[in-house]
Design a protein around this motif. Structure first.
Motif: not given
Length: 204
Positions: A156-177
């Motif tokens: 159900v997702i593209r193969p090969g995505v790592t936890a580090d990839d995911l954290v980088l992809a959602i890094g914008g969360l840490w910019q929210l107030d």
């Protein structure tokens, strides 16, 4: 194992196991952590006496659980991180893997906001000589890997995505107030990430 094309939208599964009954001591500790998270997010200098009073516990009970401000702040951080990490397996037991991943990402967003709100308090607790080290992110990373591999095995997702990839992809969360209405923006961001993960999935 392919993902059913007629699978229902991500939703809470019925029949989830009830939480075990907690002792009074455990309830007191969790209540202190809940109040302390809210108070220290508002102000890193919130008095411990105010936190104890709002949690409905006496000073003796408070200091038996948390003998110092540093111990309290770091336990809040660890507690929030454990909540996020432990929820991965629970979600996988009641939802389709991609729905479990998306729900887990919402929990990660709440963790990000707690961390951002506590940033000053954490900095104060870990900056002095002899201060304890800030906990690492290994439990959260392990939880992300569990969810991603379950999704990959289900196709159900593209193969090969790592936890580090995911954290980088959602890094914008840490910019929210955390003091603003961050939930709608976080939801849109996570939906975009989830759409990207699903794109090209072999089972879709």
């Amino acid at each position: 194992m392919g993902h059913r094309k007629d699978a229902p939208p991500c939703a809470e599964a019925p029949g989830s196991p009830a939480a075990p009954r907690r002792s009074d001591a455990q309830r007191n500790r969790e209540r202190i952590l809940e109040v302390a998270l809210a108070e220290l997010t508002r102000s890193a200098d919130a008095p411990l006496s105010v936190i104890a009073r709002k949690a409905g516990v006496g000073q003796g009970t408070f200091y038996r659980n948390f003998p110092s401000r540093e111990a309290l702040v770091l336990e809040i951080y660890r507690h929030e991180m454990r909540q996020v990490a432990d929820s991965a397996a629970q979600l996988l037991s009641t939802r389709e893997p991609d729905c479990a991943l998306r729900a887990w990402m919402d929990g990660l967003a709440r963790f990000a906001m707690a961390k951002a709100g506590l940033a000053d308090a954490i900095r104060q607790a870990t900056s002095g000589p002899g201060s304890p080290a800030k906990p690492g992110h290994t439990p959260v990373t392990d939880a992300a890997e569990l969810l991603l591999r379950s999704c990959e095995e289900a196709g159900v997702i593209r193969p090969g995505v790592t936890a580090d990839d995911l954290v980088l992809a959602i890094g914008g969360l840490w910019q929210l107030d955390p003091t603003e209405d961050w939930q709608p923006r976080a939801g849109r961001l996570l939906d975009l990430v989830m759409d990207g993960l699903r794109a090209g999935a072999p089972g879709r």
